[in-house]
Design a protein around this motif. Structure first.
Motif, PDB file in Angstrom:
ATOM      1  N   GLY A 156      -3.802 -18.503   5.436  1.00  0.00           N
ATOM      2  CA  GLY A 156      -4.609 -19.363   4.574  1.00  0.00           C
ATOM      3  C   GLY A 156      -5.559 -18.525   3.735  1.00  0.00           C
ATOM      4  O   GLY A 156      -5.653 -17.310   3.915  1.00  0.00           O
TER       5      GLY A 156
ATOM      6  N   TYR B   7       1.787  -3.062   5.701  1.00  0.00           N
ATOM      7  CA  TYR B   7       1.747  -1.584   5.764  1.00  0.00           C
ATOM      8  C   TYR B   7       0.330  -1.062   6.050  1.00  0.00           C
ATOM      9  O   TYR B   7       0.137  -0.236   6.941  1.00  0.00           O
TER      10      TYR B   7
ATOM     11  N   ASP C 182      -6.637 -11.359  -3.704  1.00  0.00           N
ATOM     12  CA  ASP C 182      -6.864 -11.907  -5.037  1.00  0.00           C
ATOM     13  C   ASP C 182      -8.101 -11.273  -5.696  1.00  0.00           C
ATOM     14  O   ASP C 182      -9.231 -11.525  -5.285  1.00  0.00           O
TER      15      ASP C 182
ATOM     16  N   THR D 206       0.861  -1.194   0.000  1.00  0.00           N
ATOM     17  CA  THR D 206       0.000   0.000   0.000  1.00  0.00           C
ATOM     18  C   THR D 206       0.892   1.236   0.000  1.00  0.00           C
ATOM     19  O   THR D 206       1.897   1.272   0.706  1.00  0.00           O
TER      20      THR D 206
ATOM     21  N   ILE E 206      -8.177  -8.413   4.392  1.00  0.00           N
ATOM     22  CA  ILE E 206      -7.873  -9.573   3.550  1.00  0.00           C
ATOM     23  C   ILE E 206      -6.733  -9.167   2.618  1.00  0.00           C
ATOM     24  O   ILE E 206      -6.916  -8.298   1.755  1.00  0.00           O
ATOM     25  N   GLY E 207      -5.565  -9.771   2.788  1.00  0.00           N
ATOM     26  CA  GLY E 207      -4.380  -9.411   1.994  1.00  0.00           C
ATOM     27  C   GLY E 207      -3.463  -8.512   2.793  1.00  0.00           C
ATOM     28  O   GLY E 207      -3.608  -7.292   2.807  1.00  0.00           O
TER      29      GLY E 207
ATOM     30  N   ILE F 220      -2.523 -15.750   2.659  1.00  0.00           N
ATOM     31  CA  ILE F 220      -2.048 -17.111   2.404  1.00  0.00           C
ATOM     32  C   ILE F 220      -0.557 -17.231   2.730  1.00  0.00           C
ATOM     33  O   ILE F 220      -0.028 -18.330   2.801  1.00  0.00           O
ATOM     34  N   ASN F 221       0.114 -16.110   2.905  1.00  0.00           N
ATOM     35  CA  ASN F 221       1.553 -16.123   3.133  1.00  0.00           C
ATOM     36  C   ASN F 221       1.896 -15.521   4.494  1.00  0.00           C
ATOM     37  O   ASN F 221       1.755 -14.315   4.705  1.00  0.00           O
TER      38      ASN F 221
HETATM   39  N1  SAM Z   1      -2.468  -4.749   2.053  1.00  0.00           N
HETATM   40  C1  SAM Z   1      -1.101  -5.133   1.785  1.00  0.00           C
HETATM   41  C2  SAM Z   1      -0.138  -4.017   2.114  1.00  0.00           C
HETATM   42  O1  SAM Z   1      -0.548  -2.961   2.604  1.00  0.00           O
HETATM   43  O2  SAM Z   1       1.060  -4.199   1.860  1.00  0.00           O
HETATM   44  C3  SAM Z   1      -0.900  -5.597   0.360  1.00  0.00           C
HETATM   45  C4  SAM Z   1      -1.576  -6.898   0.022  1.00  0.00           C
HETATM   46  S1  SAM Z   1      -0.987  -7.620  -1.469  1.00  0.00           S
HETATM   47  C5  SAM Z   1      -1.528  -6.488  -2.701  1.00  0.00           C
HETATM   48  C6  SAM Z   1      -2.054  -8.996  -1.729  1.00  0.00           C
HETATM   49  C7  SAM Z   1      -1.903 -10.106  -0.697  1.00  0.00           C
HETATM   50  O3  SAM Z   1      -3.022 -10.991  -0.830  1.00  0.00           O
HETATM   51  C8  SAM Z   1      -0.666 -10.969  -0.862  1.00  0.00           C
HETATM   52  O4  SAM Z   1       0.133 -10.900   0.308  1.00  0.00           O
HETATM   53  C9  SAM Z   1      -1.202 -12.377  -1.078  1.00  0.00           C
HETATM   54  O5  SAM Z   1      -0.441 -13.392  -0.428  1.00  0.00           O
HETATM   55  C10 SAM Z   1      -2.595 -12.281  -0.479  1.00  0.00           C
HETATM   56  N2  SAM Z   1      -3.570 -13.257  -0.995  1.00  0.00           N
HETATM   57  C11 SAM Z   1      -3.694 -13.728  -2.257  1.00  0.00           C
HETATM   58  N3  SAM Z   1      -4.708 -14.602  -2.345  1.00  0.00           N
HETATM   59  C12 SAM Z   1      -5.262 -14.668  -1.102  1.00  0.00           C
HETATM   60  C13 SAM Z   1      -6.358 -15.397  -0.558  1.00  0.00           C
HETATM   61  N4  SAM Z   1      -7.080 -16.229  -1.305  1.00  0.00           N
HETATM   62  N5  SAM Z   1      -6.655 -15.225   0.757  1.00  0.00           N
HETATM   63  C14 SAM Z   1      -5.923 -14.377   1.535  1.00  0.00           C
HETATM   64  N6  SAM Z   1      -4.872 -13.670   1.053  1.00  0.00           N
HETATM   65  C15 SAM Z   1      -4.545 -13.812  -0.239  1.00  0.00           C
END
Ligand code: SAM
Ligand code: CA
Length: 242
Positions: A133, A87, A160, A58, A81-82, A107-108
């Motif tokens: 997850g 950040y 996602d 972000t 979510i994500g 998921i990570n």
């Molecule tokens: N909000 C974060 C930040 O401020 O840095 C950025 C998030 S990044 C754009 C997207 C994140 O979504 C990734 O870390 C990825 O692992 C996660 N992700 C992808 N598919 C997912 C799912 N099905 N469920 C949960 N997280 C997921």
């Protein structure tokens, strides 16, 4: 009105900013964002900049926006979510009261753990409940439980993009009436207005149709009021009204 030169600029997919110029964006960062950015957020931003997937983070101006928004709506119970390196999570955690909560899903876990020491040092880690997850099964479980219906003040969705519609179907039940869901990247690198044959990075092209579909669905959903803001890569705020 846009002149010819401007039209060309707006067609350029991948332009860093939706503003008139990069200089104007830099002005916002240097005048309003960086001088007031909490030390922990600066540290996390600098740490994330060294990570190979740093394009996902972000932006600092969006972090400042989220922090302000959460305070304006007096958010206490939130979801993200994500998370990536955290950040937007830290921007949220710093905005919430001491007993505020964030259910954070990704998921990570490794990337979350990269940023975690900084979040801990900032004294806000106790507000975070991180679940590793995919988010969708967790949301389904919460819907099934029944006790989470209408309990969230704010939900930030930044994962996602091909699942945003699926998230929306569930989140509309979980957010309280008067609460807000923020869908991130709804202008998807400017590609939402690019001609289909325009050059685009593969992942931009892949998710583009999902973002277009989401934007239409949100505009047609009478259970929410919406506001699409050109902050970061576009964020659509949805306020549940029924
Ligand atoms: N909000 C974060 C930040 O401020 O840095 C950025 C998030 S990044 C754009 C997207 C994140 O979504 C990734 O870390 C990825 O692992 C996660 N992700 C992808 N598919 C997912 C799912 N099905 N469920 C949960 N997280 C997921
Ligand atoms: Ca994002």
């Amino acid at each position: 009105m846009a002149e010819n030169g401007d039209q060309g600029r707006h067609q350029e997919v991948g332009h860093k900013s939706l503003l008139q110029s990069d200089a104007l964006y830099q002005y916002i960062l240097e005048t309003s964002v960086y001088p007031r950015e909490p030390e922990a957020m600066k540290e996390l931003r600098e740490l994330t900049a060294k990570h190979p997937w740093n394009i996902m983070t972000t932006s600092a101006d969006e972090g400042q926006f989220l922090n302000m928004l959460l305070k304006l709506i007096n958010a206490k119970n939130t979801m993200e979510i994500g998370v990536y390196t955290g950040y937007s999570l830290l921007a949220t955690a710093l905005a919430l009261p001491e007993d505020g909560k964030i259910l954070a899903m990704d998921i990570n876990r490794d990337n979350y753990e990269l940023g975690l020491p900084i979040i801990e040092k900032a004294g806000v880690a106790h507000k975070i409940d991180f679940k590793e997850g995919p988010a969708l099964p967790v949301l389904d479980q919460m819907i099934e439980d029944g006790k989470y219906h209408g309990t969230f003040d704010f939900i930030f969705v930044d994962a996602d993009k091909d699942n945003y519609i699926n998230y929306h179907k569930r989140l509309i039940e979980l957010v309280k009436v008067g609460g807000v869901i923020g869908y991130d990247n709804t202008l998807w690198n400017g590609s939402v207005v690019a001609p289909p044959d325009a050059p685009m990075r593969k992942y931009v092209r892949y998710y583009r149709d999902f973002v277009l579909e989401l934007n239409k669905a949100l505009a047609a959903d009478l259970r929410i009021e919406i506001c699409m803001l050109p902050v970061g890569d576009g964020i659509t705020l949805c306020r549940r009204v029924s």
